[in-house]
Structures are given as C-alpha cells and as structure tokens.
Design a protein around this motif. Structure first.
Motif, PDB file in Angstrom:
ATOM      1  N   ALA A 176       0.843  -1.203   0.000  1.00  0.00           N
ATOM      2  CA  ALA A 176       0.000   0.000   0.000  1.00  0.00           C
ATOM      3  C   ALA A 176       0.879   1.254   0.000  1.00  0.00           C
ATOM      4  CB  ALA A 176      -0.894  -0.009   1.229  1.00  0.00           C
ATOM      5  N   THR A 205       2.161   1.870  -3.462  1.00  0.00           N
ATOM      6  CA  THR A 205       1.123   2.473  -4.324  1.00  0.00           C
ATOM      7  C   THR A 205       1.000   3.971  -4.018  1.00  0.00           C
ATOM      8  OG1 THR A 205      -0.048   0.368  -4.214  1.00  0.00           O
ATOM      9  CG2 THR A 205      -1.284   2.250  -5.067  1.00  0.00           C
ATOM     10  N   GLU A 206       1.071   4.261  -2.742  1.00  0.00           N
ATOM     11  CA  GLU A 206       0.987   5.671  -2.310  1.00  0.00           C
ATOM     12  C   GLU A 206       2.160   6.472  -2.905  1.00  0.00           C
ATOM     13  OE1 GLU A 206       1.829   7.215   1.989  1.00  0.00           O
ATOM     14  OE2 GLU A 206       0.373   5.583   2.049  1.00  0.00           O
ATOM     15  N   ALA A 217       3.930   5.651  -5.529  1.00  0.00           N
ATOM     16  CA  ALA A 217       3.777   5.695  -6.991  1.00  0.00           C
ATOM     17  C   ALA A 217       2.807   6.804  -7.379  1.00  0.00           C
ATOM     18  CB  ALA A 217       3.282   4.347  -7.500  1.00  0.00           C
ATOM     19  N   THR A 218       1.787   6.977  -6.586  1.00  0.00           N
ATOM     20  CA  THR A 218       0.812   8.034  -6.876  1.00  0.00           C
ATOM     21  C   THR A 218       1.490   9.406  -6.781  1.00  0.00           C
ATOM     22  OG1 THR A 218      -0.850   6.610  -5.888  1.00  0.00           O
ATOM     23  CG2 THR A 218      -1.474   8.906  -6.238  1.00  0.00           C
ATOM     24  N   LEU A 251       2.189   4.587 -12.819  1.00  0.00           N
ATOM     25  CA  LEU A 251       1.082   4.494 -11.866  1.00  0.00           C
ATOM     26  C   LEU A 251       0.504   3.079 -11.882  1.00  0.00           C
ATOM     27  CD1 LEU A 251      -0.547   6.061  -9.813  1.00  0.00           C
ATOM     28  CD2 LEU A 251      -2.083   6.797 -11.642  1.00  0.00           C
ATOM     29  N   GLU A 252       0.388   2.523 -13.096  1.00  0.00           N
ATOM     30  CA  GLU A 252      -0.102   1.132 -13.192  1.00  0.00           C
ATOM     31  C   GLU A 252       0.854   0.182 -12.470  1.00  0.00           C
ATOM     32  OE1 GLU A 252      -0.750   0.017 -17.305  1.00  0.00           O
ATOM     33  OE2 GLU A 252      -1.704   1.941 -17.722  1.00  0.00           O
ATOM     34  N   GLY A 295       2.725   0.882  -9.960  1.00  0.00           N
ATOM     35  CA  GLY A 295       2.580   1.100  -8.521  1.00  0.00           C
ATOM     36  C   GLY A 295       1.293   0.509  -7.972  1.00  0.00           C
ATOM     37  N   ARG A 296       0.338   0.279  -8.869  1.00  0.00           N
ATOM     38  CA  ARG A 296      -0.931  -0.320  -8.421  1.00  0.00           C
ATOM     39  C   ARG A 296      -0.931  -1.822  -8.610  1.00  0.00           C
ATOM     40  NH1 ARG A 296      -4.686   4.308 -11.136  1.00  0.00           N
ATOM     41  NH2 ARG A 296      -4.650   5.734  -9.355  1.00  0.00           N
ATOM     42  N   GLY A 297       0.154  -2.324  -9.148  1.00  0.00           N
ATOM     43  CA  GLY A 297       0.269  -3.776  -9.310  1.00  0.00           C
ATOM     44  C   GLY A 297      -0.379  -4.297 -10.576  1.00  0.00           C
ATOM     45  N   SER A 298      -0.783  -3.397 -11.495  1.00  0.00           N
ATOM     46  CA  SER A 298      -1.449  -3.898 -12.697  1.00  0.00           C
ATOM     47  C   SER A 298      -0.497  -3.979 -13.891  1.00  0.00           C
ATOM     48  CB  SER A 298      -2.659  -3.016 -13.037  1.00  0.00           C
ATOM     49  OG  SER A 298      -2.287  -1.670 -13.055  1.00  0.00           O
ATOM     50  N   LEU A 354       4.904  -6.433  -8.279  1.00  0.00           N
ATOM     51  CA  LEU A 354       4.922  -5.560  -7.097  1.00  0.00           C
ATOM     52  C   LEU A 354       5.137  -6.375  -5.819  1.00  0.00           C
ATOM     53  CD1 LEU A 354       4.634  -2.513  -6.530  1.00  0.00           C
ATOM     54  CD2 LEU A 354       2.223  -2.947  -6.012  1.00  0.00           C
TER      55      LEU A 354
END
Ligand SMILES: Cc1ncc(C[n+]2csc(CCOP(=O)(O)OP(=O)(O)O)c2C)c(N)n1
Length: 828
Positions: free
Chosen positions: A449, A452-453, A455-456, A479-480, A482-485, A688
């Motif tokens: 988490a 992701t924060e 990465a944002t 960003l993707e 960092g969101r794991g996608s 990730l």
C-alpha cells in the motif's frame, strides 16, 4: 574604482580620470612586474602598458608591483573587482602581530630541523623555504573564525604536511615523531599508509579564542586526487549544518605548483566550484609554490607564465605573493578569507618561495639545479631575516621551542603503539566497518500500500504543468506499476527505492552525466514543463517530513565527480550517496579515485564509506566503449570485504539492493553494474509483490526447472538471454542461476543452490565478456571449490585487447555463438 588612494583627495576631475586610467593599467598588468620570487630567479616582466613615470604611476606601482601580484581584472563582476582594488589600495592599517608571526616561523623551521637531526636519511618533505605557510594558514583560520567559521576541511599533498599536522591541525609533535620511530609494525601488516599521507583531526584555537575543528583529509600519493574528495567532504559537512553551512565550514586546499599546472583532476574540480550541485561557497586554494616539481623547473612544467594560470578560466582572484614578506603574506590570507566570506567564491593564493632541500631529504638537488642550490645554501631561514628586519631578538623563543621539541622527541622514543591522528566524527558511531557479518542483514521490503501511495505521488504534477506527451505516458505506466497492474521496470524500481528511503528519513544524493533524465531515458527525476521549461521533481514532494533528495546532472567529468561523491559519503553516512557513469566504461576516467580511495581507504586509513557506483554494463553491439564497465577490475580490487560488487538481475533486486545499502549499518562502497537494454525488457521487470515480500538475493536460484542436468551460472543480462534460448530450444534440463552479488562471494547461497540440483552433471560459467575480462578469473576457482567432482567449464568471448567489437552484426554473431555453446554439452 570606488576608493581613492591616500593623498588623492583634492584633485580635479581631469586628473582623477587620468589617475583612474593609470591605476587601471596597474590593476590589470601590475602583477607581471611584481617582485614575487625571494631568490630572484623568476624575473619580473616590464609590460609596455606600465611604462609611465608620472607620480600616479609610482603610487600604483608601489601597490601593484610590490610583493603582491594581484590578478583580478578578468573577474566579470565589477563589484568584486572594486572590492579587491579598494582592499589593495587602502592605506596599510596596523601592523600584524609580528611576534606571533615570528614565533610561528620559528616553530615551523625548528620542527623540520628537529626531524632532520633526529631521523637522518628519512623522507619528510620539508616545508623549509616556505615556512611562511604556517602564519598564512594561521591568519586564514583566524579571519575565517571571526566571520563564523567553526570547521575547516584541509587538503594537501606531501610538502609540509607534517608541519601542518602539528601547527595547524594541532597534533602533538611527539605523535609525529613517534611515526618516524615506526613502532608496532605488526599492527599494520599489509595495511596502513606512510606518515605524510594519513589524515588528522584536531582543534585550532585562534588568537581571539575561537575554536575551529580542523579535518586534514587523508590522501594518496596521486597528486591533486584529494581535491574533489575534500570538496565533497566540505559539502557534506555544510549540508549537515544547514542552509548557511558554507559560512561555517571553510575548505582550504593546498597544491604544489607543478601539480596545480599539470593535473587534470584539479582542472575538473575547479570547474565544479560554482555549480549548484557541488558548490561549497568557495575554497581557498594555496599553491605552495617552490618553483620546482621534483627536478623539473617551471619552463618545463607549464606553457603559461604562472603555474596558477589555469585558475584564470574562472571569475576568481589570484594573489601571487612573495613568501619572504610575511606581513604581506598574512595580509593576503586575510584578504582571501574576507573575499570568500563576502562573495562565496574561490580564491587562489600563489605563495612563492623555494625548497631548501631536494624533492625529499634523501634527494640531491645540486645535480639538476646547481646554481639555485648554491644560492639556497647561503640563504638564512626566514625567521632570522624577519627578526633582523623588525628588530626582534629571537634567541629566547628559539631556545624554548627547541626545548619543547626535544621533550616531544623523548616522549616519542618511549612510544609503544602506533599513533592515531584522527577521530571519526560522532555521526559514524552507529555504523559498522570491517568484515561482513550476517548480523548486519535487515529487511528491505516495503508495504504494497505504501508503494502504491509513493507511486501516486511520483506520477503527480502540479495543475497547469504542461507535461511532455511521452513523459505523460511513462507516468501513466508507472502508476499502473505502482498499483500492481503492470510489472515494475528498473526505472520505477529505482524511484520506489528512493521514495521509500526518503520517507524513512534517509537522504538520497545521486549525480552523474544526464542523470536527471537518465542516459537511457529511464529516470525522469525532474519533469520539464514543455511551455516554460520549469522543473518539478516528484521525489521532492512526497511528504513534508521526508528527507532531502538531490538528483543532479554532473559536469562532463568522471574523476572529480566520483571523488566528490566519495568525499560526500565520508561525511554523510546516513545518506544514500551515488554516482552514475554515463556508460560504465567511463568509470576508468576515475580510476585513481576507485583504486586509491574507494577500494583502499579502509585498509590504508581505517576510513569507511558507503558510496554507490552505478555503472551501465552489457554487450549490446554498441562498440568497444559502450559495453563494459570492467567487472574484472573491481573484482581484482576486492579483498578484505572492502567492496560489494553486484549486478541485480531484476528490477526488484535493484530495489532491494539500494535499500539494503542504505538500511544496513554496515558501510561499504557498492559497485552496481546496471542495465541498458534490459531496462525495459519484460524479463527483468518484477511483480509488485517482489518489492513487498523479498530481500536482495545474492544468488538468484533456478525456479522453473526441476530435473536439472546442467547448470549455467552467470551474472547480468546474459542470464536472461540464456533463459530465452532455453525456452526457444524447449530445453528442460538446464538451470540458469544468476550471481547477483559477486563480491563478497555468496558461497553459502551458491552451495545451497548446487545442493538443490545435486543431479547436475556439468557446471558452466557463461559470460559475455572476453576470456581476459569479466568475472571469469574470479569465479572459476571459487565455484570449483564448491563443485566437488562435478566438471566445471566456461563459455566466453575469445580473449581480446578491447572489450567488444565495433560491428553490431559481428556482435550478434558472437552472441549467438555464445548461446549455442552454452547449450552444447561437453560430451557433444
Ligand atoms: C599523479 C602523480 N604523478 C607523479 C607523482 C610523483 N611526484 C611526487 S611529488 C612530484 C613533484 C611535485 O611537484 P609540486 O607539485 O610542485 O610539489 P612539490 O613537491 O614541489 O611541493 C612528483 C612528480 C605523484 N605523486 N603523483
């Protein structure tokens, strides 16, 4: 100019103009006609511009052609020129404290004479002939301290170093004498350094009672190599102090005249003086100019009139001064310190004198300079001249100082332990050096988490910021990631490593050529507004409580920039300090820094560093100079756990390696071979989850193949190519194992991997580099030790005088052959 000379008050405007014209000529050319050489070998010139016999000219001549030769009219800023002219032209104030000057001259000379008498035939690189250096430094520190200086970073080579250690750093003379006794040799078997290279720390107390911490930087024999190291140390110390750090920490660098004129690393360092990523608010440079380099006279040492001429490339003043006029010398010292305090600028003092003995005291100078040395033989020591000129009786001071040195000698002759001249600053207390111990390992994972924060935050920019379409796309992809996608690539892995560290309070400093964008368009540390060219650095905007982030472009230099970052790491162990080569090949431009400091400093001087070198490496058909970061060189330097040599094979491995370097308490230089083509290849990208769950693996094991019959062991890009080739061939029996850490050698991990694949009947080391390069020579005996009776062979390019072919197609053929051979068993 702003101020007029004495006696010039009531003059008509016409004659004022005329005076200005005449003075201006002397301000510009007077230094050429100044009397600078105490022995008169350096003859003053008679420039035609100064051919004037009016009263104004004799006044100007007295100021500009005396024992100071001020070169300052090349300075672009009129305010600075006016400051110097006013200072030069103002009426001389009260005399300096001549008793203090005399005492320092006596101490400096008698110290050398004591060494000469007590340790006959030993090298000490005497200061005699330029003993005035000691009162000069005394006045620089004193003037600096009056304007707020409380630390001085001092760099110098051999000449007069022991003298400075005693009289400026404040080491007791007995300690230096004990060095000559060379006691306790067993304590430094295979290590340590000669006495005129080691560093020292101490406190200097000025006449007004200010205390100044003095740090004399350890340096190798390689002249001028210490310059950028000292500058980096000063910058780090200033950063520790805060915004006004330059007003508290004064860098002073001493140079020999031959080295000043001849050494490229010094030219590189000078170029950094006013760059925002490197400036230290000015360094005071002193050329300890004895008009000789070993046996070589000035006409064979530099094409320029003065050894100092290189400094004229910069808008900085150069003060030549005759070393046998102590009152003037100290006046120049005060002027230099005040000028730096006023303009935060470099200043050069060219202190001209002579060398009383040979290059060292075991060298006979009469072979090459018989006339000069016949003259020097009869020339009295400066303290005698000075005492005579000023009517002082020096006898009692001489007796007292001689007595003190005799007493120190007696103390030294009873010493049983090798003296230590320095103490590491308290910020080193919580860090370890010496050999590796597994207890230093730490977790380097980061919460998903949190990633992701970060990465944002890393992909955000201010409203209205005109983002470049290519960068916009990259940020969307990040960003993707960092969101794991989307798998995380190297560029993002590095940004996440930096981001997590910054949020954990660890400063990050990374410099190198084109490093802000990244040579391979991979970093984009600074976003550039396409309309305004304004910059936004997302890593600086993670949180208000984050640590300082500096990711900066360096000048096009290697030795000075790496030297600087090494120096910075020496005084900022809490930070991740890294230098990036444009291509790893260019690191050999910094070989002296690598060999003399990064590899050997702990062994020679017991001085740790956690500096990181990022060296792009890999064979991709780009020619002999864009392929190899010379892995072999670093492995040859590796001993006593002095370095870490690593090549992370995936983005997550890189992330964990950077974090491990910053989070472990063990401080060691880290050499990282970084990717080029692999930066964006899917094989080296990571999920990730690998950032959130793992640690750095020294050995990356084989996970896909179960029934292993052959094992290919490698490091870096070739491993991914081998895995791709295996897939292409449908091979199900060949394991590919990566050594992501080469040194310290991951013996336990590799043993475990060999044991897991006990059925393997052949081990093969595979490398892209030619047989005389790469890790081959280093890994083969180590793998053999672990292999038992399993045969071990190697696949590599043929031995070659240059690292790689210049033909992209030849490269492809070679690479294909390597892969084919790697999958050919020895029985075939
Ligand atoms: C890079 C490098 N090259 C060569 C030497 C060998 N060397 C030691 S001292 C010296 C002469 C230095 O002359 P100068 O800079 O004028 O200093 P001085 O010894 O006269 O004080 C030389 C050539 C060295 N130490 N470093």
């Amino acid at each position: 100019m702003a101020e007029v000379a004495p006696g010039a008050a009531a003059i008509s405007s016409e004659s004022a103009e005329r005076r200005e014209r005449i003075f201006d000529r002397f301000r510009r050319w007077g230094y050429l006609a100044a009397r600078l050489d105490p022995l008169g070998f350096l003859r003053p010139a008679s420039p035609a511009e100064l051919d004037d016999t009016t009263p104004w000219s004799s006044e100007a001549r007295a100021i500009y052609c005396g024992t100071i030769g001020a070169e300052f009219m090349h300075i672009a800023d009129p305010q600075r020129r006016e400051w110097i002219a006013a200072r030069m032209e103002r009426s001389p104030g009260a005399k300096p404290d001549q008793q203090r000057i005399l005492e320092r001259l006596i101490r400096a000379e008698l110290f050398e004479q004591t060494l000469q008498a007590r340790f006959v035939g030993t090298k000490r690189y005497s200061l005699e002939g330029l003993a005035v250096l000691i009162p000069l430094l005394d006045h620089i520190v004193g003037t600096g301290a009056a304007s707020g200086i409380d630390q001085m970073v001092l760099a110098m080579s051999h000449r007069g170093r022991l003298n400075v250690m005693v009289h400026i750093v404040g080491r007791p003379p007995a300690e230096i004498f004990a060095d000559f006794e060379d006691v306790d040799p067993r304590s430094v078997l295979g290590g340590g350094d000669v006495k005129y290279h080691v560093g020292a720390t101490g406190d200097y107390r000025t006449t007004t009672g200010h205390a100044v911490e003095v740090h004399l930087v350890s340096n190798p024999s390689h002249l001028e190599a210490v310059d950028p190291v000292s500058m980096g140390r000063a910058r780090a110390k200033q950063a520790r102090v805060g915004r006004q750090g330059w007003q508290r920490v004064l860098p002073v660098t001493l140079h020999g005249d031959a080295a000043f004129a001849g050494q490229g690393i010094w030219a590189e360092t000078l170029n950094m003086d006013d760059l925002s990523a490197y400036t230290v608010g000015g360094t005071i440079h002193i050329i300890v100019n004895n008009l000789l380099g070993f046996t070589t006279p000035p006409v064979e040492l530099h094409s320029s009139s003065f050894a100092s001429d290189l400094a004229k490339r910069q808008s900085i003043p150069i003060f030549h001064v005759n070393g046998e006029d102590p009152d003037t010398v100290v006046r120049v010292g005060e002027m230099a310190a005040d000028y730096r305090a006023q303009f935060s600028s470099d200043v050069v003092i060219d202190l001209i004198g002579f060398r009383r003995h040979g290059h060292s005291e075991v060298d006979d100078p009469t072979i090459t300079q018989p006339r000069l040395y016949a003259r020097i033989k009869d020339h009295p020591p400066l303290w005698q001249i000075y005492a005579g000129q000023n009517g002082f009786d020096a006898a009692s001071t001489v007796t007292q100082v001689r007595g003190e040195f005799d007493e120190s000698f007696a103390i030294a002759s009873r010493a049983t332990e090798k003296p230590v001249h320095h103490q590491l600053p308290s910020y080193w207390e919580r860090y370890e050096r010496g050999c590796y111990d597994p207890k230093y390992e730490v977790n380097t994972d980061a919460d998903a988490a949190r990633l992701t924060e970060i990465a944002t935050a890393l992909t955000r920019y201010p409203d209205g910021f005109a983002i470049h379409p290519k960068v916009k796309r990259l940020l969307e992809q990040r960003l993707e990631m960092g969101r794991g996608s989307r798998p995380v690539d190297y560029g993002m892995a590095e940004a996440l490593a930096f981001g997590t560290l910054l949020l954990e309070g660890i400063p990050v400093r990374l410099t190198g050529q084109d490093t802000r964008r990244g040579t391979f368009n991979q970093r984009h540390a600074a976003l550039i507004d396409t309309q305004t060219e304004g910059e936004y650095v997302p890593l600086e905007h993670l949180a208000s409580s984050q640590a300082r982030c500096e990711i900066c472009n360096s000048p096009l230099s290697e030795a000075s920039v790496l030297g600087f970052e090494y120096g910075y790491s020496r005084d900022y162990p809490e930070a991740l300090v890294a230098w990036e080569a444009q291509f790893g090949d260019f690191a050999n431009g910094a070989q002296v820094i690598i060999d003399q400091f990064i590899s050997a400093a702990e062994d020679k001087w017991d001085l740790p560093s956690g500096v990181v070198l990022l060296l792009p490496h890999g064979y991709e058909g780009q020619g002999p100079e864009h392929s190899s970061a010379r892995i072999e060189r670093f492995l040859q330097l590796a001993a006593e756990d002095n370095l870490q040599v690593c090549q992370p094979s995936t983005a997550a491995q890189y992330f964990h390696l950077l974090r491990r370097q910053a989070l472990r308490s063990w401080r060691k230089p880290l050499v990282v071979f970084t990717p080029k083509s692999m930066l964006r290849r899917p094989e080296s990208a990571s999920a990730l989850a690998d950032f959130a769950e793992m640690r750095f693996l020294n050995v990356v094991p084989e996970r896909e193949i179960q029934d292993v019959r052959r094992m290919l062991i490698c490091t870096g890009k070739i491993g991914h190519e081998l895995r791709a080739e295996r897939k292409r061939r449908g091979d199900t029996g060949t394991a590919v194992v990566f050594l992501d850490q080469l040194y310290p050698f991951p013996e336990a991990e590799l043993s475990a991997e060999l044991a897991r694949h006990a059925k393997a009947r052949e081990l093969v080391w595979v490398q892209e580099e030619p047989a005389n390069m790469g890790a081959l020579f280093y890994v083969l005996p180590r793998i053999r030790e672990l292999a038992g009776d399993v045969p071990l062979r190697s696949i590599k390019r043929s031995a070659s005088a240059s690292p790689a072919t210049g033909s992209a197609r030849a490269h492809e053929l070679e690479q294909k052959t390597l892969l084919t051979l790697a999958f050919t068993t020895s029985e075939n």
